[in-house]
Design a protein around this motif. Structure first.
Motif, mmCIF file in Angstrom:
data_model
loop_
_atom_site.group_PDB
_atom_site.id
_atom_site.type_symbol
_atom_site.label_atom_id
_atom_site.label_comp_id
_atom_site.label_asym_id
_atom_site.label_seq_id
_atom_site.Cartn_x
_atom_site.Cartn_y
_atom_site.Cartn_z
ATOM 1 N N LEU A 62 2.023 -41.936 0.075
ATOM 2 C CA LEU A 62 3.412 -41.983 0.517
ATOM 3 C C LEU A 62 4.146 -43.022 -0.312
ATOM 4 C CD1 LEU A 62 2.893 -41.817 4.383
ATOM 5 C CD2 LEU A 62 3.406 -39.943 2.817
ATOM 6 N N PRO A 63 5.416 -42.890 -0.544
ATOM 7 C CA PRO A 63 6.303 -41.862 -0.008
ATOM 8 C C PRO A 63 6.097 -40.513 -0.700
ATOM 9 C CG PRO A 63 7.539 -43.345 -1.428
ATOM 10 C CD PRO A 63 6.135 -43.885 -1.353
ATOM 11 N N LEU A 64 6.389 -39.463 0.060
ATOM 12 C CA LEU A 64 6.261 -38.098 -0.427
ATOM 13 C C LEU A 64 7.507 -37.322 -0.032
ATOM 14 C CD1 LEU A 64 4.424 -35.823 -1.650
ATOM 15 C CD2 LEU A 64 3.681 -35.381 0.696
ATOM 16 N N GLU A 65 8.050 -36.577 -0.982
ATOM 17 C CA GLU A 65 9.206 -35.726 -0.706
ATOM 18 C C GLU A 65 8.703 -34.402 -0.130
ATOM 19 O OE1 GLU A 65 12.185 -34.225 -3.758
ATOM 20 O OE2 GLU A 65 12.819 -36.309 -3.443
ATOM 21 N N VAL A 66 9.082 -34.118 1.122
ATOM 22 C CA VAL A 66 8.677 -32.894 1.809
ATOM 23 C C VAL A 66 9.938 -32.074 2.054
ATOM 24 C CG1 VAL A 66 7.496 -31.937 3.825
ATOM 25 C CG2 VAL A 66 6.814 -34.170 2.931
ATOM 26 N N GLY A 89 20.918 -8.855 10.008
ATOM 27 C CA GLY A 89 20.073 -9.179 8.874
ATOM 28 C C GLY A 89 20.786 -9.684 7.639
ATOM 29 N N VAL A 90 22.063 -9.992 7.745
ATOM 30 C CA VAL A 90 22.826 -10.488 6.600
ATOM 31 C C VAL A 90 22.300 -11.872 6.210
ATOM 32 C CG1 VAL A 90 25.118 -11.229 5.814
ATOM 33 C CG2 VAL A 90 24.876 -9.209 7.263
ATOM 34 N N LYS A 91 21.956 -12.040 4.926
ATOM 35 C CA LYS A 91 21.466 -13.327 4.450
ATOM 36 C C LYS A 91 22.599 -14.344 4.453
ATOM 37 C CE LYS A 91 19.137 -15.671 0.685
ATOM 38 N NZ LYS A 91 18.602 -15.603 -0.653
ATOM 39 N N LEU A 92 22.331 -15.497 5.059
ATOM 40 C CA LEU A 92 23.313 -16.576 5.124
ATOM 41 C C LEU A 92 22.973 -17.641 4.089
ATOM 42 C CD1 LEU A 92 23.436 -17.105 8.999
ATOM 43 C CD2 LEU A 92 25.029 -15.776 7.603
ATOM 44 N N ASN A 93 23.982 -18.182 3.464
ATOM 45 C CA ASN A 93 23.770 -19.320 2.579
ATOM 46 C C ASN A 93 23.405 -20.522 3.432
ATOM 47 O OD1 ASN A 93 24.396 -17.950 0.202
ATOM 48 N ND2 ASN A 93 26.580 -18.346 0.457
ATOM 49 N N SER A 94 22.499 -21.328 2.925
ATOM 50 C CA SER A 94 22.107 -22.513 3.682
ATOM 51 C C SER A 94 21.868 -23.676 2.742
ATOM 52 C CB SER A 94 20.846 -22.237 4.504
ATOM 53 O OG SER A 94 19.764 -21.920 3.662
ATOM 54 N N LEU A 95 22.114 -24.848 3.262
ATOM 55 C CA LEU A 95 21.873 -26.098 2.543
ATOM 56 C C LEU A 95 20.587 -26.701 3.089
ATOM 57 C CD1 LEU A 95 22.920 -28.546 0.777
ATOM 58 C CD2 LEU A 95 23.902 -29.403 2.896
ATOM 59 N N THR A 96 19.765 -27.240 2.221
ATOM 60 C CA THR A 96 18.575 -27.960 2.650
ATOM 61 C C THR A 96 18.396 -29.153 1.741
ATOM 62 O OG1 THR A 96 16.243 -27.792 3.247
ATOM 63 C CG2 THR A 96 16.943 -26.596 1.283
ATOM 64 N N GLU A 97 17.913 -30.243 2.313
ATOM 65 C CA GLU A 97 17.643 -31.446 1.540
ATOM 66 C C GLU A 97 16.225 -31.905 1.839
ATOM 67 O OE1 GLU A 97 20.502 -34.537 1.912
ATOM 68 O OE2 GLU A 97 22.178 -33.211 1.503
ATOM 69 N N PRO A 98 15.542 -32.472 0.846
ATOM 70 C CA PRO A 98 14.181 -32.928 1.093
ATOM 71 C C PRO A 98 14.161 -34.131 2.039
ATOM 72 C CG PRO A 98 14.862 -33.473 -1.144
ATOM 73 C CD PRO A 98 15.961 -32.657 -0.534
ATOM 74 N N PHE A 99 13.075 -34.249 2.754
ATOM 75 C CA PHE A 99 12.814 -35.366 3.653
ATOM 76 C C PHE A 99 11.848 -36.289 2.915
ATOM 77 C CE2 PHE A 99 10.135 -37.341 6.911
ATOM 78 C CZ PHE A 99 11.069 -37.841 7.792
ATOM 79 N N VAL A 100 12.201 -37.555 2.793
ATOM 80 C CA VAL A 100 11.312 -38.517 2.126
ATOM 81 C C VAL A 100 10.472 -39.172 3.213
ATOM 82 C CG1 VAL A 100 11.134 -40.525 0.639
ATOM 83 C CG2 VAL A 100 12.976 -38.861 0.277
ATOM 84 N N TRP A 101 9.203 -38.778 3.241
ATOM 85 C CA TRP A 101 8.282 -39.253 4.258
ATOM 86 C C TRP A 101 7.643 -40.562 3.792
ATOM 87 C CZ3 TRP A 101 2.861 -36.838 5.304
ATOM 88 C CH2 TRP A 101 2.335 -37.371 6.483
ATOM 89 N N GLY A 102 7.768 -41.572 4.637
ATOM 90 C CA GLY A 102 7.138 -42.861 4.343
ATOM 91 C C GLY A 102 7.990 -43.818 3.547
ATOM 92 N N LYS A 103 9.310 -43.590 3.550
ATOM 93 C CA LYS A 103 10.154 -44.529 2.785
ATOM 94 C C LYS A 103 10.490 -45.751 3.595
ATOM 95 C CE LYS A 103 14.691 -42.625 3.824
ATOM 96 N NZ LYS A 103 15.921 -42.175 3.343
#
Length: 160
Positions: free
Chosen positions: A131-135, A146-160
């Motif tokens: 750690l730290p590890l980006e998950v 069933g329409v695909k939606l745009n989505s935002l995602t951000e990494p979680f920094v585990w152990g910072k």
């Protein structure tokens, strides 16, 4: 009167709602999905809390837990998915959820990530890592029909 301010000010500082200190979603419109927290159970297993903040109804979700080489999913439970009767499954590095009855995850009422837990992933460590590890997640989010939606995602920094 000045003594009253010495009593009220500390009460405001120490008795404030801890949720005001919680992390909030960053988008104003659309869907944001990510990892809210990771709990190491001390036996090689992890509980990974996944959140979803959305301003549009969500009919289903699928995502890969990244990096794939470090984790294997053993199950999915809890959160909004379970509360709304979604069928949820997980295996290898992929998890998904949807409603057989056509129910949807409604628009989020709070921007606090802890108020929008979608599900908990039960995972095992495949190998040791430091750690730290980006998950992170690689998601596909579906709206009504069933329409695909745009989505935002951000990494979680585990152990910072």
């Amino acid at each position: 009167m000045k003594y009253l301010s010495f009593i009220i000010l500390p009460m405001l500082l120490f008795c404030s709602n801890p949720k005001t200190m919680g992390k909030q979603a960053e988008i104003l419109q659309g869907t944001q999905i990510g990892i809210e927290s990771i709990k190491d159970n001390g036996d090689g297993t992890l509980d990974i809390a996944v959140y979803i903040y959305t301003t549009v109804p969500v009919a289903g979700f699928q995502a890969d837990l990244l990096p794939k080489e470090y984790f294997v999913l053993e199950g999915v439970y809890g959160g909004l998915g379970e509360d709304l009767g979604f069928m949820m499954k997980g295996g290898k590095s992929t998890f998904l959820g949807f409603s057989i009855k056509g129910d949807v995850i409604p628009q989020s009422k709070s921007r606090y990530l802890s108020d929008n837990i979608l599900c908990i992933l039960q995972a095992k460590k495949k190998q040791d890592f430091s750690l730290p590890l980006e998950v992170g997640l690689d998601p596909i989010i579906a709206g009504k029909k069933g329409v695909k939606l745009n989505s935002l995602t951000e990494p979680f920094v585990w152990g910072k």
